[in-house]
Design an enzyme around this catalytic site. Structure first.
Site, PDB file in Angstrom:
ATOM      1  N   HIS B  63       0.850  -1.194   0.000  1.00  0.00           N
ATOM      2  CA  HIS B  63       0.000   0.000   0.000  1.00  0.00           C
ATOM      3  C   HIS B  63       0.879   1.234   0.000  1.00  0.00           C
ATOM      4  O   HIS B  63       2.098   1.148   0.203  1.00  0.00           O
ATOM      5  CB  HIS B  63      -0.975  -0.003   1.186  1.00  0.00           C
ATOM      6  CG  HIS B  63      -0.344   0.084   2.530  1.00  0.00           C
ATOM      7  ND1 HIS B  63       0.530  -0.868   3.021  1.00  0.00           N
ATOM      8  CD2 HIS B  63      -0.430   1.026   3.518  1.00  0.00           C
ATOM      9  CE1 HIS B  63       0.927  -0.530   4.231  1.00  0.00           C
ATOM     10  NE2 HIS B  63       0.360   0.628   4.561  1.00  0.00           N
ATOM     11  N   HIS B  65       1.232   3.954   1.867  1.00  0.00           N
ATOM     12  CA  HIS B  65       1.669   4.772   2.996  1.00  0.00           C
ATOM     13  C   HIS B  65       3.182   4.988   2.910  1.00  0.00           C
ATOM     14  O   HIS B  65       3.922   4.112   2.466  1.00  0.00           O
ATOM     15  CB  HIS B  65       1.278   4.116   4.325  1.00  0.00           C
ATOM     16  CG  HIS B  65      -0.147   4.397   4.719  1.00  0.00           C
ATOM     17  ND1 HIS B  65      -0.884   3.575   5.525  1.00  0.00           N
ATOM     18  CD2 HIS B  65      -0.963   5.434   4.386  1.00  0.00           C
ATOM     19  CE1 HIS B  65      -2.103   4.094   5.686  1.00  0.00           C
ATOM     20  NE2 HIS B  65      -2.173   5.212   4.997  1.00  0.00           N
ATOM     21  N   ASP B  67       5.619   4.998   4.956  1.00  0.00           N
ATOM     22  CA  ASP B  67       6.565   4.085   5.609  1.00  0.00           C
ATOM     23  C   ASP B  67       6.737   2.778   4.831  1.00  0.00           C
ATOM     24  O   ASP B  67       7.538   1.933   5.219  1.00  0.00           O
ATOM     25  CB  ASP B  67       6.157   3.805   7.070  1.00  0.00           C
ATOM     26  CG  ASP B  67       4.751   3.222   7.206  1.00  0.00           C
ATOM     27  OD1 ASP B  67       3.833   3.679   6.492  1.00  0.00           O
ATOM     28  OD2 ASP B  67       4.570   2.305   8.024  1.00  0.00           O
ATOM     29  N   HIS B  68       6.003   2.648   3.722  1.00  0.00           N
ATOM     30  CA  HIS B  68       6.148   1.449   2.885  1.00  0.00           C
ATOM     31  C   HIS B  68       6.734   1.770   1.502  1.00  0.00           C
ATOM     32  O   HIS B  68       7.045   0.840   0.755  1.00  0.00           O
ATOM     33  CB  HIS B  68       4.797   0.745   2.733  1.00  0.00           C
ATOM     34  CG  HIS B  68       4.278   0.202   4.037  1.00  0.00           C
ATOM     35  ND1 HIS B  68       4.246  -1.146   4.321  1.00  0.00           N
ATOM     36  CD2 HIS B  68       3.820   0.819   5.154  1.00  0.00           C
ATOM     37  CE1 HIS B  68       3.771  -1.326   5.548  1.00  0.00           C
ATOM     38  NE2 HIS B  68       3.500  -0.142   6.079  1.00  0.00           N
ATOM     39  N   HIS B 141      -7.262  -2.060   5.062  1.00  0.00           N
ATOM     40  CA  HIS B 141      -6.512  -1.007   5.739  1.00  0.00           C
ATOM     41  C   HIS B 141      -7.225   0.318   5.462  1.00  0.00           C
ATOM     42  O   HIS B 141      -8.253   0.338   4.782  1.00  0.00           O
ATOM     43  CB  HIS B 141      -5.079  -1.002   5.195  1.00  0.00           C
ATOM     44  CG  HIS B 141      -4.083  -0.260   6.048  1.00  0.00           C
ATOM     45  ND1 HIS B 141      -4.075  -0.322   7.416  1.00  0.00           N
ATOM     46  CD2 HIS B 141      -3.047   0.560   5.714  1.00  0.00           C
ATOM     47  CE1 HIS B 141      -3.081   0.427   7.885  1.00  0.00           C
ATOM     48  NE2 HIS B 141      -2.454   0.979   6.877  1.00  0.00           N
ATOM     49  N   ASP B 212      -0.314  -4.292   6.368  1.00  0.00           N
ATOM     50  CA  ASP B 212      -1.217  -3.535   7.247  1.00  0.00           C
ATOM     51  C   ASP B 212      -2.692  -3.831   6.975  1.00  0.00           C
ATOM     52  O   ASP B 212      -3.222  -3.505   5.913  1.00  0.00           O
ATOM     53  CB  ASP B 212      -0.981  -2.029   7.091  1.00  0.00           C
ATOM     54  CG  ASP B 212       0.457  -1.639   7.408  1.00  0.00           C
ATOM     55  OD1 ASP B 212       1.323  -2.519   7.407  1.00  0.00           O
ATOM     56  OD2 ASP B 212       0.699  -0.445   7.642  1.00  0.00           O
ATOM     57  N   HIS B 270       6.206  -5.520  11.505  1.00  0.00           N
ATOM     58  CA  HIS B 270       5.463  -4.258  11.621  1.00  0.00           C
ATOM     59  C   HIS B 270       5.064  -4.031  13.091  1.00  0.00           C
ATOM     60  O   HIS B 270       3.902  -3.823  13.431  1.00  0.00           O
ATOM     61  CB  HIS B 270       4.213  -4.291  10.712  1.00  0.00           C
ATOM     62  CG  HIS B 270       3.703  -2.917  10.343  1.00  0.00           C
ATOM     63  ND1 HIS B 270       2.806  -2.236  11.108  1.00  0.00           N
ATOM     64  CD2 HIS B 270       3.965  -2.119   9.283  1.00  0.00           C
ATOM     65  CE1 HIS B 270       2.533  -1.069  10.516  1.00  0.00           C
ATOM     66  NE2 HIS B 270       3.221  -0.976   9.415  1.00  0.00           N
TER      67      HIS B 270
HETATM   68 ZN   LIG Z   1       2.610   0.560   7.887  1.00  0.00          ZN
END
Ligand SMILES: [Zn+2]
Ligand SMILES: [Zn+2]
Lengths: 309, 309
Positions: B63, B65, B67-68, B141, B212, B270
């Site tokens: 996904h 986000h 942080d990914h 998510h 997530d 995670h």
């Molecule tokens: Zn995350």
């Protein structure tokens, strides 16, 4: 005022040096930190320092190469995450806004602070308030690149209270008026001019940041009488031709700038991975032959402005 | 086949855990490495491993986000810098192409290899060749998020040469024909069916990556009979409601999936920064009550597929 080096390597991260980022810590002067460039993992480096992301008030980007900006979206997101709510200004070449805004939009990031973008189309004064001004100047890299000159405003000297003692001035507003430089009439008719009782201006500081570039006369304008010049120094003088071809500087050319411009100190950064470990001291020695007060910096080094080796 | 964990923390990098990235090393099987998510500073983590960026052939993004994905542009640039010329495939939700292409365009990056983007609009088979297939499934998510199921194709068993000895088959093409499962007539008129002389299929492996998400039945489909499930486990069961509110999983819910789906092993990643150091063992113990063969992973951990604790 202190400089803290968060990334001192050229091009790609290595085990020894992260990609570019320099923090100018102005905690006493403004209770702020300013960043110059934000290479990938700058926020990771900051984790190992005492810098609070929410104190970062201004970010100056020299140019849009990835090793100077890929850490920006993550830093902005973490600044929000860590409770930063004060507005942030980002200065840099045209395109920085598109990069940041696309990154934030695609990731659905909602920051709890406002970002003001100041995209530069040319050099000149880019910031000016009561205590500081900042000038940008176009350098000569493969893509548009700016150097920055941070200038502290003259700070008025102290009121010379000792010299005022003999006038038996009562406590109260008169001291304030004198300090403001006004003319004051005392009860006995004596006229005092505040201007005569204010000490010399306190020294104000100049910090110059010269990022990826060949030598160009604009560097001199940015560097004149600087307390510290932070200068890229990707190569040694042996690789002069390589430096020229890749639009980079050598340690010697940086030192020549510092000498010619009457700088107080020179900090060399953006070191090529070919100079690993102690290898980077070659650059320092080379520069010191031309300009003595020179240091090659490492990640996490902190220098006072000005500094003395 | 091995899993190497490059970032095992949730949301923001901490001193103990970097943001998300998991490498599936298929060096024997394909001479390739596949990455699942590329949080900021994944390339820095890779510097501390034996992984060669040019071996990275596929990147699966769960996904969008930050942080990914914020490590993706830097990794792509460094892959080129380190001599990677083979094409690269990037799978992920719609928007990943815009993010990467904007980053590369704004920075003037010219890669010396081709990127093929496979933007997913729905789950299903996303890759299939002679030896592997990959399925994506929609998780639950805050934004569109996919889990991935990597399936090795059945590998034909060995030719049972011992059982063929009595037929006195001359060295030469007959062995190859039998191995290919063909019917062969020997000089003495005997007919042999290759199918009868091939051992059982060698075990082929399944690896499932659940990023997530809240629990959703799609997770079961992706996880059925997996050799290893890599499952996000941001919270402990005590924070069940928090996990639900933030669209995340608990260690217990991940373990329930592993049990129900008859998985061989479960790796929890995670991890929220609230479980620092040994604190993450709380999650491991909690999960092991439901599913024994569970480990909470740390950055740089390497696990064989399948693994036994
Ligand atoms: Zn995350
Ligand atoms: Zn650079």
């Amino acid at each position: 005022m202190e400089l803290e080096f968060l990334g001192t390597g050229a091009g790609v991260p290595s085990k020894g040096r992260n990609v570019s980022s320099t923090a100018l810590k102005m905690l006493d002067e403004r209770n702020e930190v300013w960043l110059f460039d934000v290479g990938e993992a700058t926020q990771h480096q900051i984790l190992r320092t005492t810098i609070r992301p929410r104190k970062i008030a201004k970010i100056f980007i020299t140019h849009l190469h990835g090793d100077h900006i890929f850490g920006l979206p993550g830093l902005l997101a973490s600044r929000a995450n860590q409770g930063g709510t004060s507005p942030l200004e980002i200065y840099g070449p045209v395109g920085i806004k598109e990069f940041v805004e696309t990154s934030l939009r695609v990731t659905g990031s909602k920051l709890n602070y406002r970002i003001k973008y100041i995209e530069l189309k040319t050099g000149g004064e880019v910031f000016n308030d009561k205590t500081f001004s900042v000038y940008a100047g176009k350098l000569k890299h493969r893509i548009t690149c700016y150097g920055y000159r941070v200038v502290e405003k003259p700070r008025t000297g102290e009121l010379l209270v000792d010299e005022l003692k003999k006038y038996n001035i009562p406590n109260g507003p008169i001291f304030g008026q004198l300090k403001a430089g006004k003319i004051v009439k005392l009860e006995d008719g004596t006229e005092l001019n505040g201007q005569d009782f204010i000490g010399p201006d306190k020294p104000s500081k100049v910090v110059t940041i010269i990022s990826d570039t060949r030598y160009t006369p604009e560097i001199d304008k940015l560097s004149q009488d600087a307390d510290v010049i932070v200068h890229e120094s990707t190569f040694s003088n042996d690789e002069k031709q390589l430096a020229y071809n890749y639009f980079h500087s050598t340690a010697t050319s940086a030192a020549e700038v510092a000498k010619k411009c009457n700088a107080k100190g020179l900090l060399l950064t953006h070191i090529s991975a070919r100079y690993t470990g102690k290898g980077s001291l070659i650059l320092q020695k080379e520069a010191q032959k031309v300009f003595k007060n020179t240091k090659v910096v490492n990640d996490f080094d902190i220098y006072e402005v000005p500094f003395k080796i």
